[in-house]
Design a protein around this motif. Structure first.
Motif, PDB file in Angstrom:
ATOM      1  N   VAL A 129       0.849  -1.191   0.000  1.00  0.00           N
ATOM      2  CA  VAL A 129       0.000   0.000   0.000  1.00  0.00           C
ATOM      3  C   VAL A 129       0.886   1.243   0.000  1.00  0.00           C
ATOM      4  CG1 VAL A 129      -1.953  -1.063   1.188  1.00  0.00           C
ATOM      5  CG2 VAL A 129      -0.170   0.066   2.516  1.00  0.00           C
ATOM      6  N   PHE A 130       0.367   2.310  -0.571  1.00  0.00           N
ATOM      7  CA  PHE A 130       1.069   3.588  -0.566  1.00  0.00           C
ATOM      8  C   PHE A 130       0.404   4.507   0.445  1.00  0.00           C
ATOM      9  CE2 PHE A 130       1.899   1.701  -4.649  1.00  0.00           C
ATOM     10  CZ  PHE A 130       3.235   1.989  -4.872  1.00  0.00           C
ATOM     11  N   ALA A 131       1.187   5.453   0.970  1.00  0.00           N
ATOM     12  CA  ALA A 131       0.637   6.415   1.914  1.00  0.00           C
ATOM     13  C   ALA A 131       1.041   7.809   1.482  1.00  0.00           C
ATOM     14  CB  ALA A 131       1.152   6.136   3.322  1.00  0.00           C
ATOM     15  N   TYR A 132       0.167   8.774   1.692  1.00  0.00           N
ATOM     16  CA  TYR A 132       0.504  10.158   1.340  1.00  0.00           C
ATOM     17  C   TYR A 132       0.009  11.087   2.425  1.00  0.00           C
ATOM     18  CZ  TYR A 132      -4.389  10.845  -0.057  1.00  0.00           C
ATOM     19  OH  TYR A 132      -5.750  10.955  -0.060  1.00  0.00           O
ATOM     20  N   ASP A 133       0.600  12.261   2.464  1.00  0.00           N
ATOM     21  CA  ASP A 133       0.223  13.236   3.465  1.00  0.00           C
ATOM     22  C   ASP A 133      -0.822  14.180   2.854  1.00  0.00           C
ATOM     23  OD1 ASP A 133      -0.005  15.120   5.426  1.00  0.00           O
ATOM     24  OD2 ASP A 133       2.146  15.253   5.827  1.00  0.00           O
ATOM     25  N   THR A 134      -2.064  14.079   3.333  1.00  0.00           N
ATOM     26  CA  THR A 134      -3.137  14.881   2.747  1.00  0.00           C
ATOM     27  C   THR A 134      -2.905  16.382   2.946  1.00  0.00           C
ATOM     28  OG1 THR A 134      -4.378  14.633   4.779  1.00  0.00           O
ATOM     29  CG2 THR A 134      -4.905  13.102   3.003  1.00  0.00           C
ATOM     30  N   ALA A 135      -2.022  16.715   3.889  1.00  0.00           N
ATOM     31  CA  ALA A 135      -1.745  18.131   4.136  1.00  0.00           C
ATOM     32  C   ALA A 135      -0.978  18.758   2.977  1.00  0.00           C
ATOM     33  CB  ALA A 135      -0.969  18.295   5.433  1.00  0.00           C
ATOM     34  N   ILE A 171       0.038   6.306  13.077  1.00  0.00           N
ATOM     35  CA  ILE A 171      -0.742   7.489  13.465  1.00  0.00           C
ATOM     36  C   ILE A 171      -1.149   7.342  14.926  1.00  0.00           C
ATOM     37  CG2 ILE A 171      -2.930   8.693  13.142  1.00  0.00           C
ATOM     38  CD1 ILE A 171      -2.701   7.929  10.144  1.00  0.00           C
ATOM     39  N   LYS A 172      -1.554   6.137  15.265  1.00  0.00           N
ATOM     40  CA  LYS A 172      -2.001   5.843  16.622  1.00  0.00           C
ATOM     41  C   LYS A 172      -0.879   6.113  17.639  1.00  0.00           C
ATOM     42  CE  LYS A 172      -4.733   3.148  19.475  1.00  0.00           C
ATOM     43  NZ  LYS A 172      -6.151   3.312  19.669  1.00  0.00           N
ATOM     44  N   THR A 173       0.338   5.685  17.321  1.00  0.00           N
ATOM     45  CA  THR A 173       1.442   5.873  18.275  1.00  0.00           C
ATOM     46  C   THR A 173       1.993   7.290  18.239  1.00  0.00           C
ATOM     47  OG1 THR A 173       3.105   5.233  16.655  1.00  0.00           O
ATOM     48  CG2 THR A 173       2.201   3.477  18.032  1.00  0.00           C
ATOM     49  N   GLY A 174       1.585   8.084  17.254  1.00  0.00           N
ATOM     50  CA  GLY A 174       2.094   9.445  17.183  1.00  0.00           C
ATOM     51  C   GLY A 174       3.309   9.586  16.295  1.00  0.00           C
ATOM     52  N   ALA A 175       3.796   8.474  15.741  1.00  0.00           N
ATOM     53  CA  ALA A 175       4.962   8.549  14.869  1.00  0.00           C
ATOM     54  C   ALA A 175       4.632   9.277  13.564  1.00  0.00           C
ATOM     55  CB  ALA A 175       5.499   7.156  14.579  1.00  0.00           C
ATOM     56  N   LEU A 176       3.377   9.204  13.146  1.00  0.00           N
ATOM     57  CA  LEU A 176       2.955   9.893  11.922  1.00  0.00           C
ATOM     58  C   LEU A 176       1.816  10.857  12.243  1.00  0.00           C
ATOM     59  CD1 LEU A 176       2.837   7.033   9.234  1.00  0.00           C
ATOM     60  CD2 LEU A 176       4.552   8.828   9.467  1.00  0.00           C
ATOM     61  N   PRO A 177       1.722  11.960  11.507  1.00  0.00           N
ATOM     62  CA  PRO A 177       0.598  12.878  11.723  1.00  0.00           C
ATOM     63  C   PRO A 177      -0.707  12.242  11.241  1.00  0.00           C
ATOM     64  CG  PRO A 177       1.941  13.601   9.865  1.00  0.00           C
ATOM     65  CD  PRO A 177       2.665  12.453  10.492  1.00  0.00           C
ATOM     66  N   ASP A 178      -1.844  12.686  11.783  1.00  0.00           N
ATOM     67  CA  ASP A 178      -3.109  12.035  11.406  1.00  0.00           C
ATOM     68  C   ASP A 178      -3.624  12.506  10.054  1.00  0.00           C
ATOM     69  OD1 ASP A 178      -3.860  14.537  12.130  1.00  0.00           O
ATOM     70  OD2 ASP A 178      -4.862  13.932  13.995  1.00  0.00           O
ATOM     71  N   THR A 179      -2.798  13.258   9.331  1.00  0.00           N
ATOM     72  CA  THR A 179      -3.195  13.649   7.972  1.00  0.00           C
ATOM     73  C   THR A 179      -2.748  12.608   6.942  1.00  0.00           C
ATOM     74  OG1 THR A 179      -1.169  14.952   7.908  1.00  0.00           O
ATOM     75  CG2 THR A 179      -3.186  16.133   8.393  1.00  0.00           C
ATOM     76  N   ILE A 180      -2.132  11.526   7.404  1.00  0.00           N
ATOM     77  CA  ILE A 180      -1.666  10.483   6.483  1.00  0.00           C
ATOM     78  C   ILE A 180      -2.832   9.568   6.102  1.00  0.00           C
ATOM     79  CG2 ILE A 180      -0.098   8.514   6.204  1.00  0.00           C
ATOM     80  CD1 ILE A 180       1.458  11.072   6.444  1.00  0.00           C
ATOM     81  N   ARG A 181      -2.962   9.262   4.826  1.00  0.00           N
ATOM     82  CA  ARG A 181      -3.955   8.280   4.362  1.00  0.00           C
ATOM     83  C   ARG A 181      -3.263   7.335   3.378  1.00  0.00           C
ATOM     84  NH1 ARG A 181      -5.869   9.808   8.111  1.00  0.00           N
ATOM     85  NH2 ARG A 181      -7.951  10.633   8.551  1.00  0.00           N
ATOM     86  N   THR A 182      -3.884   6.161   3.174  1.00  0.00           N
ATOM     87  CA  THR A 182      -3.260   5.195   2.269  1.00  0.00           C
ATOM     88  C   THR A 182      -4.088   5.043   0.998  1.00  0.00           C
ATOM     89  OG1 THR A 182      -4.394   3.322   3.280  1.00  0.00           O
ATOM     90  CG2 THR A 182      -2.226   3.867   4.152  1.00  0.00           C
ATOM     91  N   TYR A 183      -3.474   4.492  -0.019  1.00  0.00           N
ATOM     92  CA  TYR A 183      -4.177   4.214  -1.275  1.00  0.00           C
ATOM     93  C   TYR A 183      -3.398   3.125  -2.010  1.00  0.00           C
ATOM     94  CZ  TYR A 183      -0.446   6.793  -3.657  1.00  0.00           C
ATOM     95  OH  TYR A 183       0.775   7.201  -4.125  1.00  0.00           O
TER      96      TYR A 183
END
Lengths: 403, 578
Positions: free
Chosen positions: A162-168, A284-296
């Motif tokens: 899966v890929f992930a991107y920062d929606t911000a 995201i849950k652990t705080g390592a990534l911002p919650d603006t990350i989504r996958t596709y």
């Protein structure tokens, strides 16, 4: 401190020194006797803290049930352990080997199977937990990258790229190899992939090759039976175009997907990938990534496969290793593994074969904010024949390691 | 001298067998295996390794080796980074104490550099990484206020990043950060053995400036005492693996790293190529050594000629270089130290978004996770270090208590062998041997492999002070009827407490820092903190790496502080004996 006391301190010092030496020697002698049957040397990739913590948990559970200890030998590349076992076979060590259980699939499994490095009594089909699987519904449980497992390895989990991107910062993620190329060239320095032969890095190369191929079916055949140069040339053209625009100009690559996710979290890059659909929700849950990350995933689907546990032919503790493999396949362990708060690795079990209670537990699992649904993940690509890996990796090294 | 010439020819010395035993032991434990290890690397390099089907000698492994992608670049990178780092470290270490001599900073230098010595190389590398990455602490501290950066910058001109640059600059900085403190401390100890102050006063009285006097009078005297450590630094810099894994980009690794990859390749045929790489690595060291030798000969001739002209460096550009030199010498170390603070912060950060200067959320989660997973590793590191270091100290003490003779001094020279050969060069062969004997992955193999590297450092640290012991104390004790054993236990050992405990701490930190020997001897079965830290640095998120680095830093430091403060406490009573 008076002289008497200091003399005492000195004596204590000498005694301590002697004690330590004796201790070390004692340890040396005790471990020189190979075949401690209660300790499983589990050789598994160690680059992900959540996976490492899961293995610690499994070790504690196994210790409760069977008094078995797990030593997690953290690998950076599974091929290292494969080559070690091969070396052991070569020098004739047929028992007391250094590896009891190994986390493998694809190329490494094919190598081990072909070189006779695996315990070959089809033990995997005899595990009590095997009853919860359904190989007819999920043929990948017995076909590893197109190579029959023959019970030489026991399924552990499923994975999909899966890929992930920062929606911000990214409005529309590029949903194909071609779109990705355009995006990278528009956003220099903001994309990278793990350094092959890391499995995620190599998988990414396979993904691009499959997407760009005029006839993807050639990849299902062994590499020496087709025109590999022709099949791979779109991949190299794509990489040649993209590399100057990669993170650190394609001179430096993250070592694995954990590194890659760290770069995404820092904002050094804006698109990352992982071979685990729940990896980014977890971070995201652990705080390592911002919650603006989504996958596709890409529109044509992404690579999906099953990963396994195998026992080498010369394992020192094969019985204990089987206990561990069986536990890893049990509903209890699979449920915890599939929990995206813990690891988020999809289960290999068949829901229909589980008790109502276990089914309910699986259904109630949190999915995670950034994890795609089963339906969204349903578009998948089959793994190429394992023989492609070595060719792709060697050619990649020749082209990009030398600059 | 005159006295000994008049002595009668020596009678049979009943302690001679002991000396021979020690010599034999040293040869068996140190020289033999190392020699076999070299052989184990050289034979396969020429195609000979029967267990893998190599029964005919050929040059094919070398052909394959030189055909590897990017290998020329790797060789050049090794040579350049190794030589540049060594030359700069030596230059800075020789000049820095001169620049600061008589200054308040001089005392501070010793105090702050000594703990740096106990830090493993990889810790220093990780510190630099934490500080200097585009998303590292340095840029976070000044962003966005000074830079306007809301996202980590992309440094186009230097390949995107700051550390992990393709030219090996980061690696050179890392090596300097570690080697300058090592060499400066040796310089300080050498200064106490020569008449520094009178020599400098002499120079001044002849009208030379302080720095000129330093260069003409002190540096040559220092040089003689530092030759061996400098060669050790050169060999280490040329063949470093752990630091290079962290500080060089993954597509441009130096030779030693490529060697490790070859060795770990799933294709066993690559073992032959790996052996060829090991031989090239040894050749590289020899080439660099010869360069260094020529360079030093040239410099010393030039220096002597310059001294004879009475040139005084007045109005020379050197004056302006002074502050620059101090900065150059101390900056890498200071950066590494700052980076380690950043590592500490990461280890307790729950969330730390760029460009925040401090963690957004603090947590002890990572440390808790570690205590369920790394406790074994910490204990292993501790037991291993303590055992090996204690063994080494006892061996060196026993050895030094013997009257020196020819065989002993030969053995003494051979003790440095493991430090004068590139690690990867012979460890690779040693690993093949261990596998053969079925000893790989045992504690015995690991302790022995560590001893190879710990023993010379313990010797380096203990021997000078042990030999500076005034023998009259022993004579006095003997005249009071004390037996040899009680003279040793009640007179010499108490007086030598500080050096003995310090050398124990040194041995411990050497053991705790060893990467390649641990990897090769343990066969992945026994993990130490350094191995764990390298694994994490190679591919993990920052917080667990921060924890591993913290532990790796704390353990030797605690031993170091404990040992020296314990010794100082005792030393107070005995200081008047000196």
């Amino acid at each position: 401190m008076n002289i008497k006391m200091s003399r005492l301190a000195m004596k204590m010092g000498v005694i301590t020194a002697v004690l330590f030496s004796a201790l070390g020697m004692g340890g040396a002698i005790s471990s020189a006797h190979a075949g401690d049957e209660k300790t499983v040397y589990f050789n598994a990739w160690g680059g992900s803290p959540v996976i490492n913590e899961y293995i610690i948990w499994a070790g504690e559970r196994l210790n409760e049930d069977h008094g078995i200890t797990i030593e997690h030998v953290k690998l950076t590349d599974t091929a290292t352990a494969v080559s070690r076992i091969l070396a052991e076979k070569t020098v004739g060590r047929n028992e007391g080997g250094s590896v009891d259980l190994i986390w493998v699939n694809g190329e490494n499994f094919a190598t081990m199977k072909n070189s006779g490095l695996l315990r070959d009594d089809a033990w995997a089909f005899d595990l009590p937990s095997w009853q919860y699987t359904d190989a007819e519904a999920l043929p990948a449980l017995v076909m590893d990258f197109g190579v029959p497992t023959d019970g030489l390895e026991s399924p552990w989990g499923r994975a999909q790229l899966v890929f992930a991107y920062d929606t911000a910062v990214v409005n529309q993620p590029p949903r194909s190899a071609t779109a990705l190329k355009a995006w990278v060239m528009d956003n220099p320095g903001r994309f990278s992939y793990p350094l092959p032969p890391d499995f995620t890095g190599t998988s990414f190369l396979k993904q691009i090759a499959l997407e760009l191929a005029k006839d993807p079916s050639v990849f299902a055949q062994p590499v020496d039976q087709v025109d590999a140069d022709l099949a791979l040339s779109p991949l190299w053209d794509w990489l040649d175009a993209v590399h100057p625009y990669l993170w650190q100009r394609g001179k430096n690559f993250p070592k694995n997907y954990t590194n890659l996710a760290q770069l995404l979290g820092d904002g050094e890059i804006n698109i990352a990938m992982a071979f685990n659909p729940a990896k980014f929700s977890n971070d995201i849950k652990t705080g390592a990534l911002p919650d603006t990350i989504r996958t596709y995933i890409h529109d044509g689907g992404t690579l999906a496969n099953v990963h396994y546990l195998a026992i080498p032919f010369n394992a020192s503790a094969p019985e204990a290793a089987m206990k561990l493999a069986d536990f890893m396949l049990s509903p209890e362990a699979q449920l915890r593994k599939a929990n995206s708060d813990i690891w988020g690795d999809p289960t290999v079990l068949s829901m229909a074969k589980l008790s109502a209670k276990d089914q309910a537990a699986f259904a109630a699992l949190p999915r995670g904010v950034a994890t795609l649904s089963e339906a969204e993940l349903s578009q998948s690509l089959p793994e190429p024949h394992p023989s492609w890996v070595a060719v792709i990796e060697a050619e990649w090294a020749k082209r990009y390691l030398s600059q | 001298m005159a006295l000994s010439q008049r002595m009668p020819p020596p009678r049979f010395d009943r302690r001679a067998p002991l000396r021979w035993l020690i010599t034999a032991l040293v040869v068996m434990v140190l020289v033999g295996p190392v020699a076999l290890g070299v052989l184990g690397a050289v034979l396969p390099a020429f195609g000979y390794l029967p267990p893998l089907g190599g029964v005919e000698f050929s040059l094919q492994p070398f052909v394959d080796f030189f055909n590897l992608p990017g290998i020329t670049r790797a060789i050049i990178l090794s040579l350049v980074t190794g030589v540049v780092a060594t030359v700069l470290s030596v230059l800075l270490a020789l000049l820095l104490p001169g620049l600061l001599y008589g200054n308040r900073l001089f005392g501070l230098m010793r105090q702050y550099l000594a703990p740096m010595l106990s830090l493993p190389h990889v810790t220093v590398a990780v510190g630099l990484l934490f500080l200097l990455q585009p998303s590292g602490w340095l840029i976070r501290l000044i962003s966005p206020y000074l830079t306007g950066w809301e996202r980590p910058p992309v440094f186009e001109a230097i390949g995107g990043g700051i550390v992990q640059d393709p030219y090996g600059l980061g690696l050179v900085v890392g090596l300097i950060a570690k080697e300058v403190p090592f060499l400066v401390l040796l310089v300080l100890s050498a200064l106490s053995q020569i008449n520094t102050r009178p020599l400098l006063i002499l120079g001044r009285s002849l009208g030379y400036g302080p720095m000129t006097s330093w260069i003409y009078l002190i540096v040559p005297a220092l040089w003689i005492r530092l030759r061996l450590p400098i060669v050790i630094v050169l060999v280490f810099s040329l063949s470093v693996v752990d630091m290079a894994l962290v500080l060089t980009p993954s597509t441009a690794s130096p030779l030693a790293v490529r060697l490790l990859w070859l060795y770990q390749d799933a294709d066993l045929a690559m073992r032959f190529v790996a052996s060829a790489a090991a031989v090239v690595q040894i050749a590289l060291v020899i080439v660099a050594f010869l360069w260094g030798w020529v360079l030093v000969k040239g410099l010393s001739h030039g220096g002597r000629a310059l001294a004879f002209t009475g040139y005084r460096f007045r109005r020379s550009p050197l004056v302006f270089l002074k502050p620059l030199l101090v900065v150059m010498a101390l900056l890498p170390t200071a950066m590494a130290a700052l980076g380690l603070v950043a590592a500490g912060l990461w280890s307790v950060s729950g969330r730390w978004r760029f460009p925040s200067a401090w963690p957004d959320v603090f947590t002890l989660r990572h440390w808790k996770a570690v205590f369920s997973g790394l406790d074994d590793v910490v204990l292993t590191t501790f037991y291993l270090g303590a055992t090996v270091s204690a063994l080494a100290v006892v061996m060196v003490m026993l050895w030094l208590s013997q009257k020196p003779n020819k065989s002993l001094s030969m053995a003494e020279n051979s003790i440095y062998l493991p430090l004068l050969l590139p690690q990867a060069g012979f460890l690779f062969g040693v690993q093949i041997m261990l596998l053969w004997f079925g000893l790989d992955g045992t504690w015995l193999a690991l302790i022995w492999a560590h001893l190879l590297f710990v023993l010379p450092y313990v010797w380096l640290s203990l021997a000078p002070s042990w030999r500076s012991f005034n023998p009259q104390w022993n004579m006095l004790a003997a005249s009071l009827g004390a037996s040899p054993l009680s003279r040793f236990l009640r007179v010499r050992l108490p007086i030598m407490t500080l050096p003995v405990l310090t050398s124990f701490a040194v041995g411990f930190s050497v053991s705790a820092a060893l990467y390649l020997p641990t990897v090769f001897a343990s066969n992945g079965r026994i993990t130490t903190l350094t191995v764990e830290a390298v694994t994490l640095a190679e591919g993990s998120s920052r917080s667990p790496l921060g924890v591993a680095t913290g532990l790796q830093m704390i353990l030797p430091l605690v031993i170091f502080i404990l040992a020296t403060s314990l010794a100082r406490l005792r030393y107070k009573r005995f200081s008047y004996f000196k």
